[in-house]
Enzyme design. Structure first.
Site, mmCIF file in Angstrom:
data_model
loop_
_atom_site.group_PDB
_atom_site.id
_atom_site.type_symbol
_atom_site.label_atom_id
_atom_site.label_comp_id
_atom_site.label_asym_id
_atom_site.label_seq_id
_atom_site.Cartn_x
_atom_site.Cartn_y
_atom_site.Cartn_z
ATOM 1 N N ASP A 38 0.766 -1.303 0.133
ATOM 2 C CA ASP A 38 -0.037 0.038 0.101
ATOM 3 C C ASP A 38 0.940 1.262 -0.020
ATOM 4 O O ASP A 38 0.244 2.325 -0.033
ATOM 5 C CB ASP A 38 -1.076 -0.086 1.157
ATOM 6 N N ASP A 39 2.129 1.095 0.356
ATOM 7 C CA ASP A 39 3.167 2.305 0.075
ATOM 8 C C ASP A 39 3.404 2.727 -1.153
ATOM 9 O O ASP A 39 3.668 2.023 -2.290
ATOM 10 C CB ASP A 39 4.585 1.884 0.883
ATOM 11 N N LEU A 40 2.818 4.247 -1.352
ATOM 12 C CA LEU A 40 3.053 4.619 -2.754
ATOM 13 C C LEU A 40 4.305 5.158 -3.178
ATOM 14 O O LEU A 40 4.433 4.820 -4.347
ATOM 15 C CB LEU A 40 2.227 6.192 -2.641
ATOM 16 N N TRP A 80 12.941 2.784 -2.290
ATOM 17 C CA TRP A 80 12.517 3.887 -1.590
ATOM 18 C C TRP A 80 13.680 5.031 -1.851
ATOM 19 O O TRP A 80 13.593 6.233 -2.507
ATOM 20 C CB TRP A 80 12.252 4.077 -0.370
#
Length: 90
Positions: A38-40, A80
């Site tokens: 769910d991490d954009l 990231w």
């Protein structure tokens, strides 16, 4: 506790969702194999690094990430970092 058991306990607290629980697993409990789909930032990094920016489904992202197990938290962190153009000094 297993990762999913921790998530199930934490999401019972008002204001804590799955994403927050997964960040807790990664950064507080130092769990090495968490995949926060769910991490954009993770979604964007997978799109850019694996699919030339094209949109992909969660199912496809899960398939790509299967190769990273049992170190999916580490792979997530590197993805990231791939989005940040400025090097970070620790």
């Amino acid at each position: 506790m297993e990762d999913e058991a921790v998530v199930a306990e934490l999401v019972q607290v008002r204001g804590i969702g799955r994403w927050t629980a997964e960040m807790f697993l990664i950064f507080n409990l130092l769990r090495p194999d968490v995949l926060p789909l769910d991490d954009l930032g993770l979604q964007r990094a997978i799109r850019l690094n694996y699919f030339k920016g094209r949109p992909v489904s969660l199912r496809t992202m899960r398939r790509v990430a299967a190769a990273w197990s049992p170190w999916r938290s580490v792979a997530t962190w590197y993805l990231w970092r791939s989005l940040d153009p400025i090097p970070v000094e620790y």
